[in-house]
Every structure is written in C-alpha cells, then in structure tokens.
Motif scaffolding. Structure first.
Motif, PDB file in Angstrom:
ATOM      1  N   ASP A   1      -0.538  -1.441  -0.143  1.00  0.00           N
ATOM      2  CA  ASP A   1      -0.670  -2.900  -0.152  1.00  0.00           C
ATOM      3  C   ASP A   1       0.690  -3.591  -0.020  1.00  0.00           C
ATOM      4  O   ASP A   1       0.805  -4.611   0.667  1.00  0.00           O
TER       5      ASP A   1
ATOM      6  N   ARG B   1       1.619  -3.531   3.577  1.00  0.00           N
ATOM      7  CA  ARG B   1       0.778  -4.473   4.331  1.00  0.00           C
ATOM      8  C   ARG B   1       1.241  -5.912   4.086  1.00  0.00           C
ATOM      9  O   ARG B   1       1.367  -6.707   5.019  1.00  0.00           O
TER      10      ARG B   1
ATOM     11  N   GLU C   1       2.147  -3.197  13.094  1.00  0.00           N
ATOM     12  CA  GLU C   1       1.419  -2.964  11.842  1.00  0.00           C
ATOM     13  C   GLU C   1       1.981  -1.778  11.054  1.00  0.00           C
ATOM     14  O   GLU C   1       1.977  -1.768   9.826  1.00  0.00           O
TER      15      GLU C   1
END
Length: 81
Positions: free
Chosen positions: A27, A30, A51
């Motif tokens: 997380d 991200r 990404e």
C-alpha cells in the motif's frame, strides 16, 4: 499522523500522511505512485510514473523522537545486509 519520505531519482521529499492503522508495504508503494503522479509530493511530480516504479524499493519504518511514525521509501543499496 505519519510522514512518508520518498527518495527517487536522487531527490528526497517528505509528505505528511493521515493513516488509519497499519498500512502494508504494498500500500505504501501504491500511495507513493499516486501522490508522485498527482504532484502531491514537493519537488517530485511525474505524471506518467509507471505503476511498478517502487516495486523493488525498501520500506523502512521508524518512530520519530516525539513518537511520530516515519516511513521511508528508498531504493535498495548494493552494500549492507
């Protein structure tokens, strides 16, 4: 309140984060991609950041001198263990 420090391409910047409980390393990576893409990190704005940019970065967690959470997202280094 926590502080996320992102080191990327020779630059390092702090970002205050409001986190609800423990956030996984996945997380954190991200979140880092999203805030760098959006320009939310002072000095780091890369709109088309891939990404997977931080997939192989290390996530270090420390407690600051006043008890605040410090999270460092940094590249792996070729020395140390």
């Amino acid at each position: 309140m926590a502080t996320l420090n992102i080191t990327f391409n020779g630059l390092s910047s702090d970002l205050p984060l409001e986190l609800d409980g423990h956030v996984t390393d996945v997380d954190i990576r991200r979140i880092a991609v999203e805030v760098v893409r959006s320009g939310g990190v002072p000095g780091l704005h890369i709109a088309h950041l891939p990404e997977d940019t931080f997939n192989h970065y290390v996530v270090d967690r420390f407690r600051g001198p006043r008890g605040e959470d410090r999270i460092y997202l940094r590249p792996k280094v070729p020395f140390g263990a």
